[in-house]
Design a protein around this motif. Structure first.
Motif, PDB file in Angstrom:
ATOM      1  N   MET A 141       1.372  15.377   5.873  1.00 38.54           N
ATOM      2  CA  MET A 141       0.991  14.257   5.014  1.00 38.54           C
ATOM      3  C   MET A 141       2.120  14.005   4.029  1.00 38.54           C
ATOM      4  N   GLU A 142       2.109  12.835   3.418  1.00 38.78           N
ATOM      5  CA  GLU A 142       3.182  12.531   2.470  1.00 38.78           C
ATOM      6  C   GLU A 142       2.903  13.204   1.125  1.00 38.78           C
ATOM      7  N   SER A 143       3.988  13.710   0.529  1.00 37.94           N
ATOM      8  CA  SER A 143       3.826  14.598  -0.634  1.00 37.94           C
ATOM      9  C   SER A 143       3.039  13.960  -1.780  1.00 37.94           C
ATOM     10  N   THR A 178       0.900  -1.156   0.000  1.00 38.01           N
ATOM     11  CA  THR A 178       0.000   0.000   0.000  1.00 38.01           C
ATOM     12  C   THR A 178       0.942   1.210   0.000  1.00 38.01           C
ATOM     13  N   ASP A 179       0.535   2.366   0.493  1.00 43.15           N
ATOM     14  CA  ASP A 179       1.500   3.468   0.579  1.00 43.15           C
ATOM     15  C   ASP A 179       2.338   3.246   1.841  1.00 43.15           C
ATOM     16  N   LEU A 180       3.055   2.152   1.813  1.00 41.58           N
ATOM     17  CA  LEU A 180       3.791   1.685   2.991  1.00 41.58           C
ATOM     18  C   LEU A 180       5.211   2.245   2.944  1.00 41.58           C
ATOM     19  N   THR A 181       5.509   3.124   3.878  1.00 45.53           N
ATOM     20  CA  THR A 181       6.803   3.803   3.856  1.00 45.53           C
ATOM     21  C   THR A 181       7.903   2.895   4.392  1.00 45.53           C
ATOM     22  N   ILE A 182       9.034   2.915   3.721  1.00 41.59           N
ATOM     23  CA  ILE A 182      10.193   2.146   4.195  1.00 41.59           C
ATOM     24  C   ILE A 182      10.818   2.947   5.334  1.00 41.59           C
ATOM     25  N   SER A 240       3.937   6.575   9.434  1.00 41.91           N
ATOM     26  CA  SER A 240       5.366   6.889   9.466  1.00 41.91           C
ATOM     27  C   SER A 240       5.603   8.379   9.665  1.00 41.91           C
ATOM     28  N   THR A 241       4.631   9.217   9.268  1.00 43.77           N
ATOM     29  CA  THR A 241       4.793  10.657   9.459  1.00 43.77           C
ATOM     30  C   THR A 241       4.756  10.982  10.951  1.00 43.77           C
ATOM     31  N   TYR A 242       3.802  10.381  11.629  1.00 46.10           N
ATOM     32  CA  TYR A 242       3.693  10.591  13.075  1.00 46.10           C
ATOM     33  C   TYR A 242       4.959  10.091  13.761  1.00 46.10           C
TER      34      TYR A 242
HETATM   35  N1  GLU Z   1       2.817   5.977   4.469  1.00 47.99           N
HETATM   36  C1  GLU Z   1       2.600   6.072   5.861  1.00 47.99           C
HETATM   37  C2  GLU Z   1       3.017   4.782   6.524  1.00 47.99           C
HETATM   38  O1  GLU Z   1       3.541   3.921   5.880  1.00 47.99           O
HETATM   39  C3  GLU Z   1       1.183   6.394   6.201  1.00 47.99           C
HETATM   40  C4  GLU Z   1       0.811   7.819   5.907  1.00 47.99           C
HETATM   41  C5  GLU Z   1       1.490   8.815   6.811  1.00 47.99           C
HETATM   42  O2  GLU Z   1       1.956   8.478   7.889  1.00 47.99           O
HETATM   43  O3  GLU Z   1       1.519  10.001   6.422  1.00 47.99           O
HETATM   44  O4  GLU Z   1       2.818   4.615   7.678  1.00 47.99           O
END
Ligand code: GLU
Length: 810
Positions: free
Chosen positions: A584-586, A364-368, A539-541
């Motif tokens: 939020m992610e860009s 998904t939009d899963l950040t490394i 991951s932003t938090y």
């Molecule tokens: N992409 C982030 C994650 O993998 C979720 C979105 C965010 O934290 O802004 O946790």
């Protein structure tokens, strides 16, 4: 010849015990006939019988297997014919039940007749029983001899080749039966002619004798029958499916000896290899636009068809490149997951990927992140991004009332004012300095008593104003000095008005208003009461939580006191409600602002990172996936996909059109100030002319005894008598019905009328000859007219004096 069905059940029971199964699902075609034999003791082996759907009900079969998969079943006994067994294995592969942890025992003696290669790569253990060791020289030689004889007899190449394929067990049994009969006939010395002449029925003559003999004798290869005619004392071979589709002989089974392993049966997982071909993987997904979305359709969708989005397409592209199958499984709570230091547990998708043997990948939009990388493996990033701020789009500014003053700063306006007054004064003085500007006010009078200068202070101001407003005036400088000053002022006015015009359009159309925040620093220190947050547990938090930067630490302290949005959509909603900034992610911001014009991106990226596909730690597929991803990246496929899902699908580009239109239009509000100036100017003009009129009324000789107000009233009434185009110089302005001008003062009027006539004709004459009277000067007709009118007034004054003092001549 065919072994009794109990034999297979007994062999299976021994095998299952040897494998140490505690539970298994038995998939059978008709009824679970042998279930009791396989699992006589339900405490040791829990058997779950499930009847297989009909051969044409593939969807039902898949559903059945899916349900079993969900229930956690890993051991299966397939009790049906070889074609049916292949059908089950195929469906199992499709639903992801042919992985390394799955085991199958196929209870048929003919599995070797099928193509098993497609099922040999998933890693599942597939075992079956064989009546003949098809690899033994005895069997192969016999088959060869038989097929040669068979093809010779038929003389048909096609059939000969089919004869050389793996023969079904029934064929081999028939061969054995024929040999037994032949040997019996030989041993009993039966007349050869009578045997086998089935066509004439004579074959049956010895049938009982032959049958009794065959059953009662011991034959080579341990062929024997029990009293009820059933063949139970058989030896079966145990074969395991190998990579490539061959069945390898691993053990022997006989009722008395049970299983005798011919190689140690310690289950070893398939050797690590990175080939993904023909394997079926379970991919864990979580909904997030536009990466993974539920497809909107009027049809009832099922399975993988329910989803669409960038990541769905990415997995499809990878599957095409690497030739694997996949099944999507949705993370119900949508939590991506992290390592919880307090509970020392992984959460969300991370936990499921680590703990659930069924899950192979997560996307998904899963950040490394470094933290996640400790628990799982990631592919190389398929998308790069950074944290930024999503904020409410600043509302277009309220148009300023005096927007037309915007092109110049107050300072410039002030200096312009000074320049205007200063240059007008200079013109006034220069005008007086220049002898040529002193002109004869009455050109028809050769020797005027005095000269007049056209550049009075008022005229100089009027002249300069006309130039700067691009309107000109009736005054024309004639001397070199005044012309020099006027030219410079015109040049100055030209540049000033051009700059003003150029700037005005841009400034009036300007829509960007004063934004409350421009970057993260201003957000952190804002005094507008703007609160902020990031996706809970994302991951932003975590970035803010773990940051060493004092500013981000301060922001995290703020954030932890607030309730964080569970999803990006919740954050966007809060931003739209106002006074809230969402970190939020860009890439997600880009997607949002393409469609939602009420929000915008503020400031630069705070960091730089990427999205990757997560897989189990030390996964053997990482390399293949990385290579395939790089291929997609270098081929521009990822860029095209991004363009499609960001700019085109689901209403992309909606905000660009609105912005263009809005910025090019000027609204009435932009001109309110100008209208105001016009109205005030007109009002001022009316007020001034009223004062003028009052002054004229006060000084008027027309009715000296009447009070001022009456005279003013008369003047005013005359103004609105629009039918009266001429204003009498003397006498009442408003004639009463009873009193005519003639009866009131006939003498004066009679005397005045010729004077007026005379003056008018004099004035016309002067106008006609004026141009010739001053050839050196470029006089204008109106100034001539003014001069002639002045002359006319002069003459009138003289004539009135003459009439009042008749003994004197002017
Ligand atoms: N992409 C982030 C994650 O993998 C979720 C979105 C965010 O934290 O802004 O946790």
């Amino acid at each position: 010849m065919y072994p009794h069905p109990d034999v297979l059940a007994m062999a299976c029971a021994d095998l299952v015990e040897a494998k140490g199964w505690r539970s298994a699902v038995i998939l059978h075609e008709d009824s679970a006939v042998g279930a009791a034999t396989i699992a006589p003791d339900s405490d040791r082996l829990a058997l779950l019988p499930r009847q297989l759907p009909l051969p044409n009900e593939d969807a039902l079969l898949r559903n059945l297997l899916l349900v079993l998969k969900k229930s956690g079943a890993v051991n299966f006994i397939i009790w049906c014919g070889p074609e049916c067994a292949v059908r089950v294995l195929d469906a199992a592969q499709r639903v992801g039940l042919l992985a390394a942890r799955h085991s199958y025992v196929v209870l048929t003696l003919d599995l070797h007749t099928q193509d098993l290669e497609p099922f040999s790569h998933g890693g599942a253990n597939i075992t079956t029983f064989q009546l003949y060791d098809l690899n033994s020289t005895e069997v192969t030689e016999t088959i060869d001899a038989w097929s040669t004889a068979y093809s010779r007899r038929l003389g048909d190449e096609e059939d000969a080749s089919s004869a050389s394929e793996a023969p079904p067990v029934a064929l081999l049994l028939a061969y054995d039966a024929a040999r037994l009969v032949a040997e019996t006939v030989q041993r009993l010395n039966l007349p050869a002619g009578g045997v086998g002449d089935c066509a004439r029925g004579s074959g049956a003559f010895h049938s009982d004798t032959i049958l009794n003999y065959v059953r009662s004798e011991e034959w080579a290869g341990g062929v024997s029958w029990e009293a009820d005619g059933a063949r139970r004392d058989v030896r079966l071979g145990l074969a395991e499916l190998e990579r490539g589709g061959a069945l390898a002989h691993v053990a022997l089974w006989a009722p008395r000896t049970a299983l005798v392993w011919q190689r140690p049966v310690v289950y070893t997982p398939p050797p690590p290899h990175d080939s993904m071909t023909n394997r079926t993987f379970t991919v864990l997904i979580a909904l997030a636009s536009p990466y993974i979305m539920k497809k909107k359709s009027t049809d009832r969708l099922s399975g993988n068809d329910r989803y669409e989005g960038f990541c769905i397409e990415l997995i499809d592209q990878l599957a095409n490149l690497l030739q694997f199958n996949y099944t999507f499984v949705e993370q119900p709570d949508g939590v991506y997951g992290n390592y919880n230091n307090t509970t020392r547990q992984w959460t969300g998708m991370m936990r499921r990927l680590r703990d659930d043997p069924d899950i192979d990948f997560a996307i998904t939009d899963l950040t490394i992140t470094a933290e996640r990388e400790r628990g799982v493996d990631f592919t190389t990033p398929f998308m790069n991004l950074g944290i930024s701020i999503l904020f409410h789009t600043p509302l277009p500014p309220e148009p300023e009332l005096f927007a037309f003053l915007l092109p110049f700063s107050n300072e410039v306006w002030l200096y312009l004012g000074f320049a205007y007054i200063g240059s007008s004064l200079v013109l006034y003085v220069v005008g007086r300095l220049c002898p040529e500007e002193w002109q004869n006010p009455y050109p028809c009078v050769e020797d005027p008593p005095a000269l007049e200068n056209q550049f009075t202070l008022a005229n100089a101001l009027w002249f300069n104003l006309g130039a700067v407003l691009l309107q000109g005036s009736e005054i024309a400088p004639v001397a070199y000095g005044t012309r020099a000053v006027a030219s410079m002022w015109w040049l100055f006015a030209l540049v000033i008005t051009s700059s003003y015009t150029a700037n005005l359009a841009t400034l009036l159309a300007k829509t960007t208003s004063t934004e409350l925040i421009h970057n993260v620093q201003e957000l952190a220190e804002n005094e507008h009461g703007i609160t902020y947050g990031a996706k809970k547990g994302g991951s932003t938090y975590t970035f803010f939580e773990q940051s060493q930067n004092p500013l981000y630490q301060k922001m995290f302290q703020e954030m932890r006191q607030q309730k964080m949005p569970e999803k990006n959509e919740d954050g966007i909603q809060k931003v739209m409600e106002g006074n809230y900034a969402f970190l939020m992610e860009s890439t997600s911001i880009e997607y949002t602002i393409e469609r939602n014009c009420e929000v915008t991106k503020v400031g630069d990226l705070l960091d730089s990172k990427g999205y990757g596909i997560a897989m189990k730690k030390n996964s053997q597929y990482r390399n293949s996936m990385n290579l395939a991803l790089l291929n997609l990246q270098e081929g521009g496929v990822l860029r095209e996909m991004k363009h499609k899902w960001w700019k085109e699908m689901h209403g992309g580009g909606a905000c660009n059109a609105v912005e263009d239109r809005e910025s090019s239009e000027l609204r009435i509000e932009n001109f309110f100030g100008l209208f105001l100036v016009l109205i005030v100017g007109c009002a001022l003009g009316i007020a001034l002319s009223c004062c003028d009129l009052a002054w004229a009324a006060a000084r008027s000789q027309r009715d000296p005894d009447a009070p001022f107000l009456t005279r003013f009233w008369h003047e005013l009434r005359f103004v609105f008598r629009f039918e009266q185009g001429e204003k009498p110089v003397q006498g009442p302005l408003i004639e009463s019905k009873t009193t005519s001008a003639h009866t009131e003062s006939p003498g004066s009027l009679e005397e005045e009328a010729p004077d007026e006539e005379r003056l008018r004709s004099l004035s016309l004459q002067t106008a006609g000859t004026g141009a010739g009277a001053a050839p050196r000067w470029s006089r204008r007709r109106s100034s001539m007219h003014n001069a002639s009118m002045r002359l006319a007034r002069h003459a009138t004054r003289r004539s009135s004096r003459r009439s009042s003092t008749p003994n004197k001549h002017a």
